[in-house]
Design an enzyme around this catalytic site. Sequence first.
Site: not given
Length: 315
Positions: A131, A170, A228
């Site tokens: 990301e 995010t 993650s």
Amino acid sequence: MSLPPLTLYLAAPRGFCAGVDRAIKIVELALQKWGAPVFVRHEIVHNKFVVDNLRAKGAVFVEELSECPDDRPVIFSAHGVPKSVPAAAEARAMIAVDATCPLVTKVHNEAARHSAEGLQMVMIGHEGHPETVGTMGQLPDGEVLLVETEADVAHLQVRDPERLAYITQTTLSVDDTAGIVAALQARFPAILGPHKEDICYATTNRQAAVKAIANKIDALLVIGAPNSSNSKRLVEVGRAAGCAYAQLVQRADDIDWRALDGIKTVGITAGASAPEVLVNEVLDAFRARYATSVELVETAQENVEFKVPRILREA
């Protein structure tokens, strides 16, 4: 033989968020529309179970666009990609479907808007995370500076301290990020922030739910993948909220039962890319070893839904 009693506190919200749901749906719809194989650049979401399931249906996961043939569709993962990637796909006349989470796209648009006004961007994120790579790749080199910690803020070399804005990944820890933002504002009083928090609703809600159960439990299990970001943050949030033992597990097989010896209460949550089937698998594993009672602790209700791209809504 009677089983020892154990109370399980099940955090809610947990598991899939709207962006993950949409990304998985995009791969499934692409396979329906174009047949196998469909290529996916990077894991569509960070969860081995999900990726393995999609692979069994005909999705091929690659790290770079160069590994994809011209004549098969390619899907960009929920984490987002640098601008150069869709441009390269277009140059090769490929069918490309963007599964970037709309909340990540919001950050991309924000960065582009600030940059168009001549501001240099500071990104709060984890180096090398897809990301972060995707967001920094929206702008030319040097236009986005990365900070990971409060200490990094002190070493920032900026073009003009009066012409700065910040954005964030995010999936960060809400509390850690607040500290970094405060450090940025202290050093660069003119720095502009996002109109609305960049950390997504799902990350915020899952962290709040963990905080709500932390003082009730002897141990916390977070179901999620080791790559993650939002799952790893849930473990950290649990520890910071006073939970003595907090562990990330991918599946029930990963539970360290010896570490849980003698405990009376366990909290269970799941990262935003972990499916509920894995939560149920963990609950079943506890039921096999303990006389369990399950208490749901719900701190928010989520009803967010994102549409899939138009190309997949057309017959």
